[in-house]
Design a protein around this motif. Structure first.
Motif, PDB file in Angstrom:
ATOM      1  N   ILE A   1     -27.060  17.780   7.216  1.00 19.18           N
ATOM      2  CA  ILE A   1     -25.657  17.373   7.327  1.00 19.18           C
ATOM      3  C   ILE A   1     -25.200  17.489   8.781  1.00 19.18           C
ATOM      4  O   ILE A   1     -24.583  16.573   9.336  1.00 19.18           O
ATOM      5  N   TYR A   2     -25.512  18.630   9.408  1.00 20.67           N
ATOM      6  CA  TYR A   2     -25.129  18.821  10.812  1.00 20.67           C
ATOM      7  C   TYR A   2     -25.864  17.842  11.727  1.00 20.67           C
ATOM      8  O   TYR A   2     -25.291  17.307  12.687  1.00 20.67           O
ATOM      9  N   LEU A   3     -27.143  17.575  11.430  1.00 22.13           N
ATOM     10  CA  LEU A   3     -27.920  16.631  12.244  1.00 22.13           C
ATOM     11  C   LEU A   3     -27.314  15.236  12.186  1.00 22.13           C
ATOM     12  O   LEU A   3     -27.124  14.591  13.229  1.00 22.13           O
ATOM     13  N   ASN A   4     -26.989  14.768  10.970  1.00 28.54           N
ATOM     14  CA  ASN A   4     -26.421  13.424  10.823  1.00 28.54           C
ATOM     15  C   ASN A   4     -25.039  13.329  11.453  1.00 28.54           C
ATOM     16  O   ASN A   4     -24.685  12.300  12.032  1.00 28.54           O
ATOM     17  N   GLY A   5     -24.257  14.396  11.337  1.00 26.30           N
ATOM     18  CA  GLY A   5     -22.943  14.398  11.982  1.00 26.30           C
ATOM     19  C   GLY A   5     -23.057  14.296  13.492  1.00 26.30           C
ATOM     20  O   GLY A   5     -22.294  13.573  14.145  1.00 26.30           O
ATOM     21  N   ALA A   6     -24.028  15.016  14.057  1.00 24.00           N
ATOM     22  CA  ALA A   6     -24.244  14.968  15.509  1.00 24.00           C
ATOM     23  C   ALA A   6     -24.663  13.570  15.944  1.00 24.00           C
ATOM     24  O   ALA A   6     -24.225  13.068  16.988  1.00 24.00           O
ATOM     25  N   ILE A   7     -25.517  12.918  15.140  1.00 22.48           N
ATOM     26  CA  ILE A   7     -25.947  11.549  15.450  1.00 22.48           C
ATOM     27  C   ILE A   7     -24.750  10.605  15.483  1.00 22.48           C
ATOM     28  O   ILE A   7     -24.687   9.675  16.289  1.00 22.48           O
TER      29      ILE A   7
ATOM     30  N   THR B   1     -18.440  16.673  16.542  1.00 23.99           N
ATOM     31  CA  THR B   1     -18.667  18.026  17.009  1.00 23.99           C
ATOM     32  C   THR B   1     -19.032  18.918  15.829  1.00 23.99           C
ATOM     33  O   THR B   1     -18.793  18.591  14.668  1.00 23.99           O
ATOM     34  N   LYS B   2     -19.605  20.081  16.148  1.00 23.24           N
ATOM     35  CA  LYS B   2     -19.986  21.027  15.094  1.00 23.24           C
ATOM     36  C   LYS B   2     -18.755  21.478  14.302  1.00 23.24           C
ATOM     37  O   LYS B   2     -18.812  21.676  13.084  1.00 23.24           O
ATOM     38  N   LYS B   3     -17.630  21.639  14.985  1.00 26.72           N
ATOM     39  CA  LYS B   3     -16.391  22.051  14.321  1.00 26.72           C
ATOM     40  C   LYS B   3     -15.911  20.976  13.345  1.00 26.72           C
ATOM     41  O   LYS B   3     -15.469  21.285  12.235  1.00 26.72           O
ATOM     42  N   GLU B   4     -15.987  19.713  13.759  1.00 24.68           N
ATOM     43  CA  GLU B   4     -15.582  18.619  12.879  1.00 24.68           C
ATOM     44  C   GLU B   4     -16.450  18.560  11.624  1.00 24.68           C
ATOM     45  O   GLU B   4     -15.954  18.354  10.514  1.00 24.68           O
ATOM     46  N   ILE B   5     -17.750  18.745  11.794  1.00 26.74           N
ATOM     47  CA  ILE B   5     -18.667  18.711  10.651  1.00 26.74           C
ATOM     48  C   ILE B   5     -18.390  19.885   9.719  1.00 26.74           C
ATOM     49  O   ILE B   5     -18.347  19.727   8.496  1.00 26.74           O
ATOM     50  N   ALA B   6     -18.184  21.076  10.307  1.00 28.65           N
ATOM     51  CA  ALA B   6     -17.925  22.276   9.504  1.00 28.65           C
ATOM     52  C   ALA B   6     -16.679  22.119   8.639  1.00 28.65           C
ATOM     53  O   ALA B   6     -16.617  22.639   7.519  1.00 28.65           O
ATOM     54  N   SER B   7     -15.691  21.375   9.121  1.00 29.79           N
ATOM     55  CA  SER B   7     -14.446  21.186   8.361  1.00 29.79           C
ATOM     56  C   SER B   7     -14.651  20.300   7.134  1.00 29.79           C
ATOM     57  O   SER B   7     -13.827  20.298   6.218  1.00 29.79           O
ATOM     58  N   LYS B   8     -15.764  19.551   7.124  1.00 28.96           N
ATOM     59  CA  LYS B   8     -16.031  18.626   6.017  1.00 28.96           C
ATOM     60  C   LYS B   8     -17.174  19.092   5.110  1.00 28.96           C
ATOM     61  O   LYS B   8     -17.381  18.527   4.033  1.00 28.96           O
TER      62      LYS B   8
ATOM     63  N   PHE C   1     -25.349   9.856   0.686  1.00 26.07           N
ATOM     64  CA  PHE C   1     -24.084   9.130   0.497  1.00 26.07           C
ATOM     65  C   PHE C   1     -22.905  10.025   0.852  1.00 26.07           C
ATOM     66  O   PHE C   1     -21.954   9.587   1.508  1.00 26.07           O
ATOM     67  N   ALA C   2     -22.947  11.282   0.398  1.00 26.60           N
ATOM     68  CA  ALA C   2     -21.847  12.202   0.688  1.00 26.60           C
ATOM     69  C   ALA C   2     -21.662  12.386   2.189  1.00 26.60           C
ATOM     70  O   ALA C   2     -20.535  12.393   2.700  1.00 26.60           O
ATOM     71  N   VAL C   3     -22.764  12.520   2.917  1.00 22.61           N
ATOM     72  CA  VAL C   3     -22.704  12.670   4.380  1.00 22.61           C
ATOM     73  C   VAL C   3     -22.064  11.436   5.006  1.00 22.61           C
ATOM     74  O   VAL C   3     -21.137  11.534   5.829  1.00 22.61           O
ATOM     75  N   ALA C   4     -22.562  10.266   4.599  1.00 25.19           N
ATOM     76  CA  ALA C   4     -22.056   9.016   5.185  1.00 25.19           C
ATOM     77  C   ALA C   4     -20.576   8.804   4.868  1.00 25.19           C
ATOM     78  O   ALA C   4     -19.815   8.305   5.705  1.00 25.19           O
ATOM     79  N   ALA C   5     -20.148   9.180   3.657  1.00 21.67           N
ATOM     80  CA  ALA C   5     -18.770   8.917   3.232  1.00 21.67           C
ATOM     81  C   ALA C   5     -17.773   9.894   3.835  1.00 21.67           C
ATOM     82  O   ALA C   5     -16.659   9.504   4.199  1.00 21.67           O
ATOM     83  N   PHE C   6     -18.167  11.176   3.955  1.00 21.15           N
ATOM     84  CA  PHE C   6     -17.203  12.199   4.369  1.00 21.15           C
ATOM     85  C   PHE C   6     -17.164  12.438   5.877  1.00 21.15           C
ATOM     86  O   PHE C   6     -16.211  13.038   6.367  1.00 21.15           O
ATOM     87  N   LEU C   7     -18.169  11.983   6.608  1.00 21.53           N
ATOM     88  CA  LEU C   7     -18.139  12.192   8.053  1.00 21.53           C
ATOM     89  C   LEU C   7     -17.375  11.093   8.785  1.00 21.53           C
ATOM     90  O   LEU C   7     -17.403  11.006  10.007  1.00 21.53           O
TER      91      LEU C   7
END
Length: 419
Positions: free
Chosen positions: A132-138, A142-149, A180-186
């Motif tokens: 999840i963190y890897l895909n968000g970074a791609i 930011t790590k903070k933005e990903i953590a909030s989701k 799908f959850a990663v793609a939809a919520f990030l």
């Protein structure tokens, strides 16, 4: 009012060389280079066959896509449909910048997240949470933005128990759920989704479709959705592109595009193919309609004839089944013969079976037959294919006078009122 265009495809074409990986020979590469240094066009752009996989063709080059042009507005959900090999996945890979077009350009305004194949973008050695963190970074978050989701992502995926387990131990369904959850919520501005949702179960597919509606209607994000499930396309999209042999043949309101797509499949009451070596094969299918050719009267007799060609040694047992699908490719009827253990299975040769509905109680419309042949005990699939289209008309029957009833039902049956 000025359109807010978020994605634009201009003259997109994609060419592949058949039979080899890469460009082929050194002479072809030198020829391309020589044309390039002289400022001339790639000479191989002028050759190549249309992408029709059912014909042999005369060229080593094939156009997977040719002259694709369209615009997508912000917040729009665009459907893309077409037969297998029509160019749908190639187009999405180009839009997602997974591969480059041979010619043409893509212009986009915003981050693009893609869900093209099971596990795409996931590192199998990392846990679900780490991916999840890897895909968000791609995606540039930011790590903070990903953590909030992340709590919402995990809850939606339904993979909480396995979130700290390496993804290589996930089933394909779990991988799709998490992807799908990663793609939809990030929160990418553009979400590109291929047929992968078909891997999930019915509950998750319904959940995913609801989420896509939410992120489009409330989030104002853009979705490109490829699916063979025309019912889902009809539910989600207002406009749909129809691809055939690498070209756009329609870009209309979804209902019109679906009708055009259905018309591309010419009706035929007969299907034939060669026997596959060392495997049981349904070599012929024919439908016997009440009115002849491909016209069937509702509540009239309907027969499907099958021929199964067996290999030299035969098999222990088989199951033959079929579905009747409507124009949205949704199954309406299903029947089967289970555990065929007669001489049909056990000796080489052609064997005939048939199934008859005394009264085929379908409402008017276009239908097709999906055939399945499998080994009974191990459930090894020998064949699965769609064939034999036909049209149902209300011949000799009075149709409802009320407009709201027309075309709504699919199946007719007899009943009685009690007052």
């Amino acid at each position: 009012m000025k359109k807010d265009i978020i994605l634009k495809a201009e003259n997109i074409s994609k060419q592949y060389r058949l039979g080899q990986v890469g460009t082929g020979t050194l002479s072809h590469d030198l020829n391309r280079w020589w044309h390039h240094v002289r400022g001339k066009e790639n000479p191989y752009l002028k050759v190549g066959d249309t992408n029709d996989r059912s014909t042999k063709g005369t060229s080593d080059y094939v156009w997977a896509l040719q002259d694709i042009n369209f615009e997508v507005e912000r917040g729009e959900v665009l459907g893309i449909i077409g037969k297998n090999g029509a160019g749908k996945s190639t187009l999405l890979k180009i839009l997602s910048k997974v591969t480059a077009p041979t010619s043409g350009s893509i212009k986009s305004r915003g981050r693009i997240a893609s869900l093209l194949e099971v596990g795409t973008g996931f590192n199998p050695e990392l846990t679900g949470k780490e991916n999840i963190y890897l895909n968000g970074a791609i995606l540039g978050m930011t790590k903070k933005e990903i953590a909030s989701k992340i709590d919402e992502i995990i809850e939606f995926s339904g993979c909480e128990r396995y979130i700290d387990t390496p993804v290589k131990r996930y089933s394909s369904g779990m991988t799709v759920r998490l992807a799908f959850a990663v793609a939809a919520f990030l929160e990418p501005e553009i979400l590109v989704i291929d047929e992968v949702l078909a891997v999930g179960d019915a509950e998750f597919q319904k959940k995913a479709i609801g989420k896509m509606q939410d992120i489009s209607n409330q989030g104002g994000r853009t979705i490109l959705f490829v699916s063979h499930d025309l019912s889902a396309i009809s539910t989600l999209t207002k406009k749909t592109i129809v691809l055939s042999n690498g070209k756009i043949v329609a870009f209309e309101e979804t209902n019109k595009s679906i009708a055009i797509y259905s018309s591309l499949h010419s009706l035929s009451n007969y299907y034939e193919q060669e026997c596959v070596l060392n495997k049981p094969t349904v070599t012929k299918v024919k439908i016997e309609t009440s009115e002849g050719a491909t016209l069937q009267g509702s509540n009239k007799p309907f027969t499907i004839d099958f021929e199964i060609t067996m290999p030299e040694k035969g098999v222990e047992n088989m199951a033959l089944s079929f579905q009747i699908l409507n124009h949205l490719q949704v199954p309406i009827l299903y029947d089967y013969i289970f555990d065929i253990h007669t001489e049909i299975c056990r000796s080489k040769g052609v064997n005939k079976l048939s199934f008859t509905y005394p009264k085929l109680a379908l409402y008017k419309g276009n239908y097709s037959v999906m055939v399945h042949l499998a080994e009974t005990k191990t459930k090894t699939k020998f064949q699965e294919f769609n064939c034999c289209s036909f049209e149902v008309e209300m011949i000799g029957m009075k149709e409802p006078e009320w407009g709201w009833q027309k075309g709504v039902c699919q199946y007719l049956d007899e009943g009685s009122w009690e007052l």
